[in-house]
Design a protein around this motif. Structure first.
Motif, PDB file in Angstrom:
ATOM      1  N   VAL A  39     -62.489 -42.156  61.879  1.00 43.91           N
ATOM      2  CA  VAL A  39     -62.170 -40.805  61.430  1.00 43.91           C
ATOM      3  C   VAL A  39     -61.213 -40.163  62.429  1.00 43.91           C
ATOM      4  O   VAL A  39     -61.336 -40.364  63.640  1.00 43.91           O
ATOM      5  CB  VAL A  39     -63.430 -39.929  61.258  1.00 43.91           C
ATOM      6  N   HIS A  40     -60.259 -39.419  61.897  1.00 47.45           N
ATOM      7  CA  HIS A  40     -59.277 -38.727  62.727  1.00 47.45           C
ATOM      8  C   HIS A  40     -59.130 -37.299  62.221  1.00 47.45           C
ATOM      9  O   HIS A  40     -58.931 -37.074  61.027  1.00 47.45           O
ATOM     10  CB  HIS A  40     -57.922 -39.442  62.679  1.00 47.45           C
TER      11      HIS A  40
ATOM     12  N   LEU B 214     -61.404 -37.860  51.420  1.00 49.70           N
ATOM     13  CA  LEU B 214     -61.787 -36.786  52.338  1.00 49.70           C
ATOM     14  C   LEU B 214     -60.828 -36.599  53.506  1.00 49.70           C
ATOM     15  O   LEU B 214     -61.056 -35.749  54.355  1.00 49.70           O
ATOM     16  CB  LEU B 214     -63.216 -36.984  52.882  1.00 49.70           C
ATOM     17  N   GLY B 215     -59.754 -37.398  53.586  1.00 51.19           N
ATOM     18  CA  GLY B 215     -58.690 -37.111  54.534  1.00 51.19           C
ATOM     19  C   GLY B 215     -58.890 -37.605  55.951  1.00 51.19           C
ATOM     20  O   GLY B 215     -57.931 -38.015  56.600  1.00 51.19           O
TER      21      GLY B 215
ATOM     22  N   GLY C 265     -70.824 -48.708  50.198  1.00 49.79           N
ATOM     23  CA  GLY C 265     -69.638 -47.879  50.063  1.00 49.79           C
ATOM     24  C   GLY C 265     -69.969 -46.397  50.031  1.00 49.79           C
ATOM     25  O   GLY C 265     -71.136 -45.992  49.970  1.00 49.79           O
ATOM     26  N   VAL C 266     -68.917 -45.571  50.081  1.00 45.99           N
ATOM     27  CA  VAL C 266     -69.040 -44.120  50.153  1.00 45.99           C
ATOM     28  C   VAL C 266     -68.979 -43.519  48.750  1.00 45.99           C
ATOM     29  O   VAL C 266     -68.101 -43.880  47.958  1.00 45.99           O
ATOM     30  CB  VAL C 266     -67.906 -43.543  51.025  1.00 45.99           C
ATOM     31  N   PRO C 267     -69.877 -42.591  48.398  1.00 43.62           N
ATOM     32  CA  PRO C 267     -69.897 -42.028  47.041  1.00 43.62           C
ATOM     33  C   PRO C 267     -68.587 -41.386  46.600  1.00 43.62           C
ATOM     34  O   PRO C 267     -68.193 -41.516  45.442  1.00 43.62           O
ATOM     35  CB  PRO C 267     -71.032 -40.999  47.101  1.00 43.62           C
TER      36      PRO C 267
ATOM     37  N   TYR D 138     -65.532 -31.757  58.568  1.00 39.52           N
ATOM     38  CA  TYR D 138     -65.574 -33.056  57.885  1.00 39.52           C
ATOM     39  C   TYR D 138     -66.825 -33.187  57.018  1.00 39.52           C
ATOM     40  O   TYR D 138     -66.757 -33.294  55.793  1.00 39.52           O
ATOM     41  CB  TYR D 138     -65.495 -34.178  58.916  1.00 39.52           C
ATOM     42  N   PHE D 139     -67.995 -33.159  57.645  1.00 40.25           N
ATOM     43  CA  PHE D 139     -69.226 -33.329  56.875  1.00 40.25           C
ATOM     44  C   PHE D 139     -69.605 -32.067  56.102  1.00 40.25           C
ATOM     45  O   PHE D 139     -70.198 -32.151  55.030  1.00 40.25           O
ATOM     46  CB  PHE D 139     -70.376 -33.749  57.790  1.00 40.25           C
ATOM     47  N   GLY D 140     -69.262 -30.913  56.643  1.00 41.54           N
ATOM     48  CA  GLY D 140     -69.583 -29.669  55.959  1.00 41.54           C
ATOM     49  C   GLY D 140     -68.603 -29.346  54.846  1.00 41.54           C
ATOM     50  O   GLY D 140     -68.924 -29.448  53.665  1.00 41.54           O
TER      51      GLY D 140
END
Length: 366
Positions: free
Chosen positions: A12-13, A49-50, A110-112, A263-265
């Motif tokens: 993640v960046h 999500l970038g 994997g990611v949803p 990011y998570f929020g």
């Protein structure tokens, strides 16, 4: 000489930086970690999500294989729910050759948010993982032809014509996010390794403890005639070390807040606030909960020891690298981990110390 240290690069960046330079940074970091004697480097796969810029980790693994000498390189992880097992196996065996046996095949559901873009119901991801895993294992490490038919892929007399580089087979590891017992049970069922995250991702409540993850894996292994080895178990969590505890927290506090709340929020749409904890105290709360280790060399050693006690023991600590601070400070943290934290657990500094103490004691006896 093994360090029992690795890194887990989602990667993640933080937004706002040049994506090209961010990707190159990952390769530069792994090259540096190879010189620092880290054992492993894992690259994740993300498409949304970038923040997670790497959608084709096999390309970075291939590039890193030509820039490193001894570090193992791992998929962290291949989402089996949307990759055809034959393609997964083909790429894995090619990477086995490019790394000259230093490749680890990590798998997961994997990611949803990625699954959504592929038209896949997130509820089906773990089902697909369980369906594809045995075919992948046989294609990669077996010698027979595979016939398998599901509602999303088919295999007919399938067998790779490229032999493995590693005569004993490739290491296969499944990721456990601690939200369900699926991954630990599959690890035990097929006798493969497991990588667990010290805490579930922010905003996901009611996670399964690390000790329970290991128990699920052991029970499944016993039921299927396999043995789980703790030295094959990896634990991933953020770790940052500096000369002092105060400096370490100052290094990462602002970056942690952006990672947590942006990011998570904001990006993931989760409620990441800890009840009763002020925003500025969230990092300390996560450290106290065992979801990160931040501090001096002594603090980090104590934190890893607590993690060993909490889990009953594991093999490799994977330092999750969340881009919380500058590259220079991250590099310094990695150097301190390699020079001073790792020797405490591998005991590699004991022999020089014993040699000096023996010489001193001999002189004092004269």
């Amino acid at each position: 000489m093994h360090s029992r240290l690795g890194v887990f690069l989602s990667p993640v960046h933080e937004l706002g930086q040049d994506p090209h330079l961010a990707i190159q940074r990952n390769l530069d970091l792994v090259e540096s970690l190879d010189r620092l004697n880290f054992d492993e480097a894992w690259f994740g796969e993300h498409h949304s999500l970038g923040w997670g810029l790497v959608g084709a980790p096999e390309t970075l693994l291939a590039a890193a294989s030509q820039r490193t000498r001894q570090i193992k390189l791992a998929h962290g992880v291949v989402p089996l729910s949307w990759h055809h097992p034959f393609h997964v196996a083909t790429r894995a065996v090619h990477l086995d050759h490019l790394t000259r046996g230093r490749y680890i095949l990590g798998v997961g559901p994997g990611v949803p948010t990625d699954a959504h873009m592929l038209g896949l119901n997130p509820a089906d991801q773990r089902t697909r993982l369980a369906e594809a895993l045995p075919s992948v294992i046989e294609l990669v490490n077996g010698d027979g032809r595979v016939n398998d038919k599901t509602d999303w892929y088919g295999l007919q007399d399938a067998k790779l014509h490229l032999p493995r580089f590693s005569p004993s087979g490739l290491e296969i590891v499944i990721a456990s996010g601690g939200t369900t017992p699926t991954a630990p049970k599959l690890a035990g069922e097929y006798g493969i390794g497991m990588v667990s995250f010290a805490l579930t991702q922010p905003g996901i409540p009611n996670g399964i403890s690390l000790a329970d993850q290991w128990r699920f894996a052991q029970e499944s292994a016993e039921a299927h005639g396999h043995t789980m080895r703790r030295e094959d178990w990896r634990i991933a969590l953020p770790v940052h070390v500096a000369e002092t505890r105060e400096e370490a927290f100052a290094d990462v506090n602002e970056g942690f807040a952006r990672w947590l709340f942006d990011y998570f929020g904001r990006a993931s749409g989760r409620d990441v606030s800890t009840p009763g904890v002020r925003r500025q105290d969230e990092l300390q709360a996560r450290v106290e909960a065992g979801g990160a280790i931040v501090g001096s060399v002594e603090d980090v050693i104590a934190g890893v020891e607590r993690l060993q006690d909490r889990t009953g023991g594991f093999g490799t600590l994977l330092v999750y690298v969340p881009d919380w601070c500058s590259w220079d400070k991250t590099d310094r943290s990695m150097e301190l981990l390699a020079r001073y934290v790792a020797p405490h657990f591998t005991r590699t500094a004991d022999r020089p110390r014993e040699s000096m103490e023996w010489a001193v004691s001999r002189r004092e006896q004269r």
